[in-house]
Design a protein around this motif. Sequence first.
Motif, PDB file in Angstrom:
ATOM      1  N   PRO A  65       0.297  32.872 -51.730  1.00 46.23           N
ATOM      2  CA  PRO A  65       1.619  33.268 -51.242  1.00 46.23           C
ATOM      3  C   PRO A  65       1.544  33.817 -49.819  1.00 46.23           C
ATOM      4  CG  PRO A  65       0.812  34.843 -52.857  1.00 46.23           C
ATOM      5  CD  PRO A  65      -0.146  33.703 -52.879  1.00 46.23           C
ATOM      6  N   PRO A  66       2.621  33.623 -49.042  1.00 45.78           N
ATOM      7  CA  PRO A  66       2.614  34.053 -47.633  1.00 45.78           C
ATOM      8  C   PRO A  66       2.275  35.516 -47.420  1.00 45.78           C
ATOM      9  CG  PRO A  66       4.475  32.601 -48.045  1.00 45.78           C
ATOM     10  CD  PRO A  66       3.845  32.874 -49.380  1.00 45.78           C
ATOM     11  N   GLU A  67       2.644  36.367 -48.364  1.00 41.54           N
ATOM     12  CA  GLU A  67       2.351  37.793 -48.170  1.00 41.54           C
ATOM     13  C   GLU A  67       0.850  38.090 -48.199  1.00 41.54           C
ATOM     14  OE1 GLU A  67       3.730  37.304 -52.536  1.00 41.54           O
ATOM     15  OE2 GLU A  67       4.290  36.530 -50.531  1.00 41.54           O
ATOM     16  N   ARG A  68       0.061  37.141 -48.670  1.00 44.96           N
ATOM     17  CA  ARG A  68      -1.394  37.333 -48.689  1.00 44.96           C
ATOM     18  C   ARG A  68      -2.092  36.665 -47.494  1.00 44.96           C
ATOM     19  NH1 ARG A  68      -3.307  39.724 -53.058  1.00 44.96           N
ATOM     20  NH2 ARG A  68      -5.415  38.881 -52.909  1.00 44.96           N
ATOM     21  N   TYR A  69      -1.323  36.015 -46.619  1.00 47.05           N
ATOM     22  CA  TYR A  69      -1.918  35.367 -45.458  1.00 47.05           C
ATOM     23  C   TYR A  69      -2.685  36.348 -44.567  1.00 47.05           C
ATOM     24  CZ  TYR A  69       0.755  31.059 -46.374  1.00 47.05           C
ATOM     25  OH  TYR A  69       1.280  29.915 -46.925  1.00 47.05           O
ATOM     26  N   PRO A  70      -2.158  37.562 -44.305  1.00 45.52           N
ATOM     27  CA  PRO A  70      -2.947  38.478 -43.467  1.00 45.52           C
ATOM     28  C   PRO A  70      -4.320  38.784 -44.063  1.00 45.52           C
ATOM     29  CG  PRO A  70      -0.678  39.210 -43.572  1.00 45.52           C
ATOM     30  CD  PRO A  70      -0.804  38.101 -44.574  1.00 45.52           C
TER      31      PRO A  70
END
Length: 219
Positions: A65-70
Amino acid sequence: MRPRQFDLIAFDWDGTLFDSTAIIVRCIQAAVADVGGRVPDDRSASYVIGMGLMQALAHAAPDVPPERYPLLGERYRHHYLAHQHDISLFDGVLPMLHMLRERHHWLTVATGKSRRGLDEALRSTELHGVFDGSRTADETAGKPDPKMLLELMREFGVEADRVLMIGDTTHDLQMAVNAGCASVGVSYGAHEPDGFDALSPRYVAHSVQALHDWLQAHA
Protein backbone atom coordinates in the motif's frame (compact mmCIF):
# COMPACT_ATOMS: atom_id res chain seq x y z
CA MET A 1 39.58 14.38 -39.07
CA ARG A 2 35.96 13.25 -39.41
CA PRO A 3 33.52 15.79 -37.91
CA ARG A 4 31.77 14.46 -34.85
CA GLN A 5 28.07 13.66 -35.10
CA PHE A 6 27.10 14.30 -31.47
CA ASP A 7 28.14 17.20 -29.26
CA LEU A 8 26.56 15.85 -26.07
CA ILE A 9 26.52 12.21 -24.99
CA ALA A 10 24.29 11.26 -22.05
CA PHE A 11 24.91 7.99 -20.23
CA ASP A 12 22.62 6.08 -17.96
CA TRP A 13 24.46 4.95 -14.83
CA ASP A 14 23.41 1.59 -13.37
CA GLY A 15 23.80 -1.27 -15.83
CA THR A 16 25.46 0.96 -18.44
CA LEU A 17 28.59 2.28 -16.74
CA PHE A 18 28.28 0.64 -13.32
CA ASP A 19 28.00 -3.15 -12.90
CA SER A 20 25.18 -2.86 -10.37
CA THR A 21 22.16 -4.64 -11.83
CA ALA A 22 22.38 -7.82 -9.75
CA ILE A 23 22.86 -5.98 -6.47
CA ILE A 24 19.98 -3.56 -7.19
CA VAL A 25 17.69 -6.52 -7.94
CA ARG A 26 18.62 -8.17 -4.63
CA CYS A 27 18.10 -4.91 -2.73
CA ILE A 28 14.65 -4.39 -4.26
CA GLN A 29 13.67 -7.94 -3.37
CA ALA A 30 14.96 -7.60 0.21
CA ALA A 31 13.15 -4.27 0.69
CA VAL A 32 9.84 -5.69 -0.50
CA ALA A 33 10.26 -8.69 1.80
CA ASP A 34 11.01 -6.36 4.73
CA VAL A 35 7.64 -4.60 4.38
CA GLY A 36 5.68 -7.81 3.85
CA GLY A 37 5.07 -7.51 0.11
CA ARG A 38 5.14 -10.22 -2.51
CA VAL A 39 8.78 -10.45 -3.54
CA PRO A 40 9.23 -9.81 -7.29
CA ASP A 41 11.19 -12.26 -9.39
CA ASP A 42 14.51 -11.22 -10.93
CA ARG A 43 12.97 -10.15 -14.25
CA SER A 44 10.31 -7.97 -12.60
CA ALA A 45 12.85 -6.37 -10.25
CA SER A 46 15.33 -5.66 -13.03
CA TYR A 47 12.62 -4.16 -15.26
CA VAL A 48 12.20 -1.14 -12.96
CA ILE A 49 15.90 -0.23 -12.87
CA GLY A 50 16.35 3.22 -14.32
CA MET A 51 13.08 4.61 -12.98
CA GLY A 52 13.02 7.00 -10.04
CA LEU A 53 13.27 5.09 -6.77
CA MET A 54 9.70 5.37 -5.53
CA GLN A 55 8.23 4.86 -8.99
CA ALA A 56 10.41 1.76 -9.37
CA LEU A 57 9.52 0.29 -5.98
CA ALA A 58 5.80 0.91 -6.46
CA HIS A 59 5.95 -0.86 -9.83
CA ALA A 60 7.95 -3.78 -8.43
CA ALA A 61 5.67 -4.21 -5.40
CA PRO A 62 2.11 -3.44 -6.53
CA ASP A 63 0.61 -5.16 -3.48
CA VAL A 64 2.38 -2.83 -1.03
CA PRO A 65 0.00 0.00 0.00
CA PRO A 66 1.14 3.58 -0.73
CA GLU A 67 1.37 4.46 2.95
CA ARG A 68 4.22 1.95 3.25
CA TYR A 69 6.22 3.40 0.34
CA PRO A 70 8.39 5.58 2.63
CA LEU A 71 9.38 2.50 4.63
CA LEU A 72 9.92 0.55 1.41
CA GLY A 73 12.26 3.25 0.16
CA GLU A 74 14.07 3.37 3.50
CA ARG A 75 14.63 -0.40 3.47
CA TYR A 76 15.90 -0.29 -0.14
CA ARG A 77 18.41 2.41 0.77
CA HIS A 78 19.49 0.41 3.81
CA HIS A 79 20.26 -2.67 1.73
CA TYR A 80 21.89 -0.69 -1.09
CA LEU A 81 24.18 1.26 1.24
CA ALA A 82 25.34 -2.02 2.75
CA HIS A 83 26.52 -3.19 -0.68
CA GLN A 84 27.40 -0.02 -2.58
CA HIS A 85 31.13 -0.54 -2.19
CA ASP A 86 30.81 -4.00 -3.76
CA ILE A 87 29.87 -2.35 -7.07
CA SER A 88 32.41 -1.28 -9.67
CA LEU A 89 32.63 0.17 -13.14
CA PHE A 90 32.41 -2.26 -16.03
CA ASP A 91 35.83 -3.04 -17.44
CA GLY A 92 36.68 -0.65 -20.23
CA VAL A 93 34.43 2.23 -19.14
CA LEU A 94 37.23 4.62 -18.16
CA PRO A 95 39.22 4.27 -21.41
CA MET A 96 36.01 4.79 -23.36
CA LEU A 97 35.13 7.96 -21.45
CA HIS A 98 38.65 9.32 -21.76
CA MET A 99 38.55 8.69 -25.52
CA LEU A 100 35.34 10.71 -25.78
CA ARG A 101 36.75 13.53 -23.68
CA GLU A 102 39.80 13.72 -25.91
CA ARG A 103 37.40 14.21 -28.84
CA HIS A 104 35.76 17.09 -26.93
CA HIS A 105 32.30 15.64 -26.51
CA TRP A 106 30.31 16.92 -23.55
CA LEU A 107 29.73 13.90 -21.31
CA THR A 108 26.70 13.81 -19.02
CA VAL A 109 24.74 11.40 -16.84
CA ALA A 110 20.95 10.96 -16.95
CA THR A 111 20.03 8.51 -14.20
CA GLY A 112 17.23 7.21 -12.05
CA LYS A 113 19.54 7.46 -9.05
CA SER A 114 19.14 10.21 -6.48
CA ARG A 115 21.44 13.23 -6.51
CA ARG A 116 22.98 12.06 -3.25
CA GLY A 117 23.48 8.55 -4.62
CA LEU A 118 25.09 9.74 -7.84
CA ASP A 119 27.39 12.20 -6.06
CA GLU A 120 28.52 9.46 -3.67
CA ALA A 121 29.20 7.14 -6.58
CA LEU A 122 31.20 9.79 -8.42
CA ARG A 123 33.29 10.50 -5.33
CA SER A 124 34.00 6.83 -4.76
CA THR A 125 35.31 6.09 -8.25
CA GLU A 126 37.83 7.45 -10.70
CA LEU A 127 34.99 9.29 -12.45
CA HIS A 128 35.22 12.47 -10.41
CA GLY A 129 35.54 15.36 -12.86
CA VAL A 130 34.97 13.22 -15.97
CA PHE A 131 31.39 14.38 -16.54
CA ASP A 132 30.36 17.88 -17.55
CA GLY A 133 26.81 17.66 -16.23
CA SER A 134 24.17 15.34 -14.83
CA ARG A 135 20.52 14.97 -13.93
CA THR A 136 18.98 12.63 -11.37
CA ALA A 137 15.42 11.41 -10.93
CA ASP A 138 14.83 13.24 -7.65
CA GLU A 139 15.70 16.67 -9.05
CA THR A 140 13.66 16.41 -12.26
CA ALA A 141 11.21 13.93 -13.83
CA GLY A 142 12.00 10.23 -13.91
CA LYS A 143 12.42 8.20 -17.08
CA PRO A 144 10.94 7.85 -19.66
CA ASP A 145 9.87 11.49 -19.27
CA PRO A 146 12.29 13.48 -21.47
CA LYS A 147 12.83 16.27 -18.95
CA MET A 148 16.32 15.09 -17.92
CA LEU A 149 17.58 15.26 -21.49
CA LEU A 150 15.73 18.48 -22.30
CA GLU A 151 17.30 20.18 -19.29
CA LEU A 152 20.78 19.00 -20.28
CA MET A 153 20.19 20.20 -23.82
CA ARG A 154 19.24 23.64 -22.55
CA GLU A 155 22.18 23.75 -20.14
CA PHE A 156 24.70 23.09 -22.91
CA GLY A 157 22.86 24.82 -25.72
CA VAL A 158 22.67 21.65 -27.84
CA GLU A 159 19.89 20.73 -30.26
CA ALA A 160 18.27 17.29 -30.11
CA ASP A 161 19.93 16.06 -33.32
CA ARG A 162 23.35 16.58 -31.69
CA VAL A 163 22.54 14.48 -28.59
CA LEU A 164 23.07 10.75 -28.05
CA MET A 165 21.55 8.83 -25.11
CA ILE A 166 23.18 5.52 -24.09
CA GLY A 167 21.40 3.13 -21.75
CA ASP A 168 20.57 -0.44 -20.84
CA THR A 169 16.78 -0.19 -20.46
CA THR A 170 13.75 0.56 -22.56
CA HIS A 171 13.13 3.48 -20.17
CA ASP A 172 16.41 5.05 -21.35
CA LEU A 173 15.66 4.55 -25.03
CA GLN A 174 12.06 5.73 -24.70
CA MET A 175 13.31 8.88 -22.97
CA ALA A 176 15.55 9.53 -25.97
CA VAL A 177 12.63 9.03 -28.36
CA ASN A 178 10.51 11.41 -26.28
CA ALA A 179 13.27 14.03 -26.38
CA GLY A 180 13.84 13.63 -30.12
CA CYS A 181 17.39 12.31 -29.60
CA ALA A 182 19.32 9.38 -31.02
CA SER A 183 20.09 6.44 -28.75
CA VAL A 184 22.32 3.41 -28.33
CA GLY A 185 21.27 0.43 -26.25
CA VAL A 186 23.56 -1.87 -24.30
CA SER A 187 22.54 -5.49 -23.78
CA TYR A 188 24.73 -6.26 -20.75
CA GLY A 189 22.55 -4.43 -18.19
CA ALA A 190 19.02 -4.75 -16.82
CA HIS A 191 16.79 -5.28 -19.88
CA GLU A 192 16.77 -7.92 -22.57
CA PRO A 193 17.68 -6.25 -25.88
CA ASP A 194 14.71 -7.73 -27.76
CA GLY A 195 12.68 -4.88 -26.32
CA PHE A 196 14.95 -2.27 -27.90
CA ASP A 197 13.98 -2.80 -31.55
CA ALA A 198 10.71 -0.83 -31.37
CA LEU A 199 12.65 2.19 -30.05
CA SER A 200 15.04 2.31 -33.03
CA PRO A 201 18.44 2.69 -31.37
CA ARG A 202 21.32 3.45 -33.72
CA TYR A 203 23.18 0.43 -32.35
CA VAL A 204 22.98 -2.22 -29.62
CA ALA A 205 26.31 -2.94 -27.95
CA HIS A 206 26.87 -6.34 -26.37
CA SER A 207 29.98 -5.27 -24.45
CA VAL A 208 31.74 -2.11 -23.33
CA GLN A 209 34.43 -2.74 -25.92
CA ALA A 210 31.81 -2.93 -28.67
CA LEU A 211 30.31 0.33 -27.39
CA HIS A 212 33.76 1.94 -27.35
CA ASP A 213 34.43 0.87 -30.92
CA TRP A 214 31.06 2.10 -32.19
CA LEU A 215 31.43 5.48 -30.49
CA GLN A 216 34.93 5.87 -31.88
CA ALA A 217 33.66 5.22 -35.38
CA HIS A 218 30.25 6.91 -35.32
CA ALA A 219 29.97 9.51 -32.55
